[in-house]
Motif scaffolding. Structure first.
Motif, PDB file in Angstrom:
ATOM      1  N   GLY A 105      25.409   4.231 -27.641  1.00 35.15           N
ATOM      2  CA  GLY A 105      25.636   5.663 -27.540  1.00 35.15           C
ATOM      3  C   GLY A 105      24.393   6.434 -27.166  1.00 35.15           C
ATOM      4  N   ILE A 106      23.435   5.770 -26.529  1.00 33.38           N
ATOM      5  CA  ILE A 106      22.162   6.389 -26.157  1.00 33.38           C
ATOM      6  C   ILE A 106      21.960   6.210 -24.663  1.00 33.38           C
ATOM      7  CG2 ILE A 106      19.655   6.305 -26.488  1.00 33.38           C
ATOM      8  CD1 ILE A 106      20.206   5.172 -29.276  1.00 33.38           C
ATOM      9  N   THR A 107      21.492   7.246 -23.996  1.00 33.80           N
ATOM     10  CA  THR A 107      21.205   7.169 -22.575  1.00 33.80           C
ATOM     11  C   THR A 107      19.732   7.473 -22.331  1.00 33.80           C
ATOM     12  OG1 THR A 107      21.774   8.028 -20.385  1.00 33.80           O
ATOM     13  CG2 THR A 107      21.835   9.582 -22.187  1.00 33.80           C
ATOM     14  N   VAL A 108      19.130   6.721 -21.427  1.00 37.52           N
ATOM     15  CA  VAL A 108      17.734   6.934 -21.033  1.00 37.52           C
ATOM     16  C   VAL A 108      17.744   7.783 -19.764  1.00 37.52           C
ATOM     17  CG1 VAL A 108      15.584   5.831 -20.334  1.00 37.52           C
ATOM     18  CG2 VAL A 108      17.026   4.756 -22.080  1.00 37.52           C
ATOM     19  N   GLN A 109      17.222   8.985 -19.845  1.00 38.04           N
ATOM     20  CA  GLN A 109      17.279   9.905 -18.714  1.00 38.04           C
ATOM     21  C   GLN A 109      16.230   9.592 -17.654  1.00 38.04           C
ATOM     22  OE1 GLN A 109      17.094  13.843 -20.465  1.00 38.04           O
ATOM     23  NE2 GLN A 109      19.305  13.919 -20.626  1.00 38.04           N
ATOM     24  N   SER A 110      15.022   9.273 -18.067  1.00 40.50           N
ATOM     25  CA  SER A 110      13.969   8.956 -17.099  1.00 40.50           C
ATOM     26  C   SER A 110      12.824   8.258 -17.808  1.00 40.50           C
ATOM     27  CB  SER A 110      13.455  10.221 -16.394  1.00 40.50           C
ATOM     28  OG  SER A 110      12.814  11.081 -17.329  1.00 40.50           O
ATOM     29  N   VAL A 111      12.057   7.524 -17.000  1.00 36.42           N
ATOM     30  CA  VAL A 111      10.853   6.849 -17.487  1.00 36.42           C
ATOM     31  C   VAL A 111       9.724   7.195 -16.524  1.00 36.42           C
ATOM     32  CG1 VAL A 111       9.748   4.656 -18.030  1.00 36.42           C
ATOM     33  CG2 VAL A 111      12.183   4.977 -18.510  1.00 36.42           C
ATOM     34  N   GLU A 112       8.621   7.649 -17.052  1.00 35.36           N
ATOM     35  CA  GLU A 112       7.466   8.020 -16.237  1.00 35.36           C
ATOM     36  C   GLU A 112       6.277   7.145 -16.615  1.00 35.36           C
ATOM     37  OE1 GLU A 112       6.668  12.144 -16.626  1.00 35.36           O
ATOM     38  OE2 GLU A 112       8.656  12.780 -15.926  1.00 35.36           O
ATOM     39  N   ILE A 113       5.674   6.511 -15.605  1.00 31.59           N
ATOM     40  CA  ILE A 113       4.467   5.709 -15.814  1.00 31.59           C
ATOM     41  C   ILE A 113       3.285   6.669 -15.845  1.00 31.59           C
ATOM     42  CG2 ILE A 113       3.067   3.802 -14.991  1.00 31.59           C
ATOM     43  CD1 ILE A 113       5.886   3.035 -15.892  1.00 31.59           C
ATOM     44  N   ARG A 114       2.660   6.792 -16.983  1.00 28.04           N
ATOM     45  CA  ARG A 114       1.603   7.785 -17.144  1.00 28.04           C
ATOM     46  C   ARG A 114       0.247   7.277 -16.673  1.00 28.04           C
ATOM     47  NH1 ARG A 114       0.814  10.243 -23.047  1.00 28.04           N
ATOM     48  NH2 ARG A 114       0.331   8.062 -23.457  1.00 28.04           N
ATOM     49  N   ASP A 115      -0.071   6.021 -16.937  1.00 26.30           N
ATOM     50  CA  ASP A 115      -1.395   5.521 -16.590  1.00 26.30           C
ATOM     51  C   ASP A 115      -1.337   4.014 -16.408  1.00 26.30           C
ATOM     52  OD1 ASP A 115      -4.080   5.455 -16.062  1.00 26.30           O
ATOM     53  OD2 ASP A 115      -4.720   5.511 -18.154  1.00 26.30           O
ATOM     54  N   VAL A 116      -2.113   3.514 -15.435  1.00 20.56           N
ATOM     55  CA  VAL A 116      -2.278   2.081 -15.192  1.00 20.56           C
ATOM     56  C   VAL A 116      -3.772   1.804 -15.197  1.00 20.56           C
ATOM     57  CG1 VAL A 116      -1.883   0.157 -13.624  1.00 20.56           C
ATOM     58  CG2 VAL A 116      -0.144   1.951 -13.848  1.00 20.56           C
ATOM     59  N   ARG A 117      -4.231   1.064 -16.175  1.00 14.62           N
ATOM     60  CA  ARG A 117      -5.659   0.773 -16.307  1.00 14.62           C
ATOM     61  C   ARG A 117      -5.909  -0.716 -16.081  1.00 14.62           C
ATOM     62  NH1 ARG A 117      -4.372   3.711 -20.731  1.00 14.62           N
ATOM     63  NH2 ARG A 117      -4.583   1.893 -22.086  1.00 14.62           N
ATOM     64  N   ILE A 118      -6.983  -1.019 -15.354  1.00 11.50           N
ATOM     65  CA  ILE A 118      -7.370  -2.395 -15.074  1.00 11.50           C
ATOM     66  C   ILE A 118      -8.760  -2.623 -15.647  1.00 11.50           C
ATOM     67  CG2 ILE A 118      -5.949  -2.516 -12.996  1.00 11.50           C
ATOM     68  CD1 ILE A 118      -8.406  -2.009 -11.341  1.00 11.50           C
ATOM     69  N   PRO A 119      -9.177  -3.892 -15.841  1.00  7.78           N
ATOM     70  CA  PRO A 119     -10.518  -4.168 -16.370  1.00  7.78           C
ATOM     71  C   PRO A 119     -11.613  -3.561 -15.500  1.00  7.78           C
ATOM     72  CG  PRO A 119      -9.158  -6.142 -16.459  1.00  7.78           C
ATOM     73  CD  PRO A 119      -8.372  -5.122 -15.693  1.00  7.78           C
ATOM     74  N   GLN A 120     -12.742  -3.183 -16.135  1.00  4.30           N
ATOM     75  CA  GLN A 120     -13.817  -2.514 -15.423  1.00  4.30           C
ATOM     76  C   GLN A 120     -14.402  -3.388 -14.328  1.00  4.30           C
ATOM     77  OE1 GLN A 120     -14.682   0.673 -15.931  1.00  4.30           O
ATOM     78  NE2 GLN A 120     -16.066   0.512 -14.175  1.00  4.30           N
ATOM     79  N   GLY A 121     -14.593  -4.704 -14.634  1.00  2.19           N
ATOM     80  CA  GLY A 121     -15.132  -5.607 -13.617  1.00  2.19           C
ATOM     81  C   GLY A 121     -14.260  -5.694 -12.389  1.00  2.19           C
ATOM     82  N   LEU A 122     -12.936  -5.772 -12.601  1.00  4.97           N
ATOM     83  CA  LEU A 122     -12.011  -5.821 -11.470  1.00  4.97           C
ATOM     84  C   LEU A 122     -11.998  -4.500 -10.719  1.00  4.97           C
ATOM     85  CD1 LEU A 122      -9.860  -7.369  -9.910  1.00  4.97           C
ATOM     86  CD2 LEU A 122      -8.178  -6.601 -11.587  1.00  4.97           C
ATOM     87  N   GLU A 123     -12.146  -3.407 -11.437  1.00  9.05           N
ATOM     88  CA  GLU A 123     -12.181  -2.104 -10.777  1.00  9.05           C
ATOM     89  C   GLU A 123     -13.399  -1.989  -9.862  1.00  9.05           C
ATOM     90  OE1 GLU A 123     -12.114   2.647 -12.014  1.00  9.05           O
ATOM     91  OE2 GLU A 123     -11.900   1.062 -13.537  1.00  9.05           O
TER      92      GLU A 123
END
Length: 289
Positions: free
Chosen positions: A182-200
Motif C-alpha cells: 500500500g505504499i508508492t515511491v514517487q521519485s528517487v533523486e541521486i544526491r551525491d556520487v563520491r569516489i576515492p581521492q586517489g581515483l579522483e
C-alpha cells in the motif's frame, strides 16, 4: 524520519473527563450522595479512553478483540475501551527518506559512495498496517538494497552523467516491491556520487591529458588545412604567372605603404617577377633633381 504516531490523550477527551468529574462532584455535593461523584469519574474515564482524534493526514485501524474491523479518521473517533484498540496512526503525507551506499562497486569495479533521497507515501493505510510490521524501516532497507543493486549494474561514467536514469531505475525497483504494502515511491533523486581521492586525482590527470591530445589534434588539422591551401595556391600560380606577379606586387605594396619602411628584395626575385623596370621607374620618380 518521523515514525507512526501511537495512541495518545487529546484535548476533547480531557475536556469531557473534566466536565464529567466536575458535574459528578457538583451533584454529589447537592444531594450529599458520593455515588454521583464516583459515577461522574467513571464516565469521565470512559470518555478519556474512548474518544480519539485523528488528524487530517492520518488514518488508524480499529481492532476489536484483535480482529480488524475498519479504518477511522480523520476527525473524532470513538472506540470501546478494552474491547477495541487502535493501531499506530499512519501518516499519509509524502515522506522523505535518505539512503546511502558506502564503498559499493560499480560495474567497472570502482568503489563509490552514493547518497540518494526517496520520496514516498502511503496510499492504502489498510495494507500498510496489515501487510508489513514496520513499513518505515522496510522502505529504508529496501531503498538501500535497491541502490546497491543499481550501482552494480552501471559503470562509473554512467552514474556521474546519468543520475536521472539511475534514479528512475531505483524508483521502478522500489515501487514494484512496495505496492503490495500500500505504499508508492514517487521519485528517487541521486544526491551525491563520491569516489576515492586517489581515483579522483587520476581521473583529473586523464581528463587533462585528453584535453591536451584534442588540442594537438586540432592544431595538426589546422596545419594540414593551411598546407593544403598553399598547395592549391602554388598550383594556381604555376598555371598563371601573371597572378603570381600580381600577388608579389601586392605583397611589396603592403610592405612599403607605411611611411619610413624599407624592404630588401633579392635580385633573383626581382628578375623572376620582372619588376626591375618598375622599381627603377619608381626610384627615379621619387628621386629629387
Amino acid at each position: 524520519m518521523p515514525k507512526t504516531r501511537i495512541q495518545e490523550m487529546n484535548g476533547v477527551a480531557l475536556l469531557l473527563f473534566t466536565v464529567c468529574v466536575l458535574a459528578g462532584l457538583a451533584i454529589s455535593q447537592e444531594t450529599r450522595q458520593p455515588a454521583y461523584a464516583i459515577s461522574g469519574a467513571l464516565v469521565g474515564l470512559y470518555f478519556l479512553f474512548a474518544i480519539k482524534v485523528v488528524r487530517q493526514w492520518e488514518k488508524v485501524a480499529v481492532l476489536r478483540l484483535g480482529r480488524y474491523v475498519g479504518l477511522r479518521g480523520p476527525g473524532l473517533c470513538h472506540i470501546v475501551p478494552i474491547v477495541e484498540t487502535l493501531s499506530p496512526y499512519v501518516d499519509q503525507r509524502v515522506r522523505v527518506s535518505t539512503v546511502s551506499a558506502e564503498s559499493t562497486l560499480t560495474r567497472d569495479t570502482v568503489p563509490v559512495n552514493v547518497d540518494a533521497i526517496v520520496f514516498w507515501m502511503v496510499w492504502n493505510a489498510e495494507k500498510s498496517i496489515l501487510e508489513v510490521e514496520d513499513f518505515v524501516q522496510a522502505i529504508t532497507l529496501s531503498a538501500q538494497t535497491g541502490l546497491r543493486e543499481s550501482i552494480g549494474r552501471h559503470e562509473l561514467a554512467q552514474m556521474i552523467t546519468e543520475r536521472e536514469t539511475l534514479g528512475r531505475e531505483l524508483q521502478r525497483i522500489l515501487d514494484e516491491k512496495t505496492n503490495p504494502w500500500g505504499i508508492t515511491v514517487q521519485s528517487v533523486e541521486i544526491r551525491d556520487v563520491r569516489i576515492p581521492q586517489g581515483l579522483e586525482d587520476a581521473m583529473s590527470r586523464q581528463a587533462q591529458a585528453e584535453r591536451e591530445r584534442q588540442a594537438r589534434i586540432i592544431l595538426g588539422q589546422a596545419e594540414k588545412e593551411i598546407a593544403d591551401s598553399f598547395v592549391q595556391a602554388a598550383s594556381s600560380y604555376t598555371e598563371n604567372p601573371i597572378a603570381l606577379h600580381l600577388r608579389a606586387m601586392n605583397m611589396l605594396y603592403e610592405a612599403i605603404k607605411e611611411k619610413g619602411s624599407m624592404v630588401i628584395v633579392p635580385s633573383s626575385a626581382v628578375e623572376t617577377m620582372g619588376l626591375g623596370g618598375t622599381l627603377a621607374t619608381a626610384a627615379l620618380g621619387g628621386a629629387k633633381p
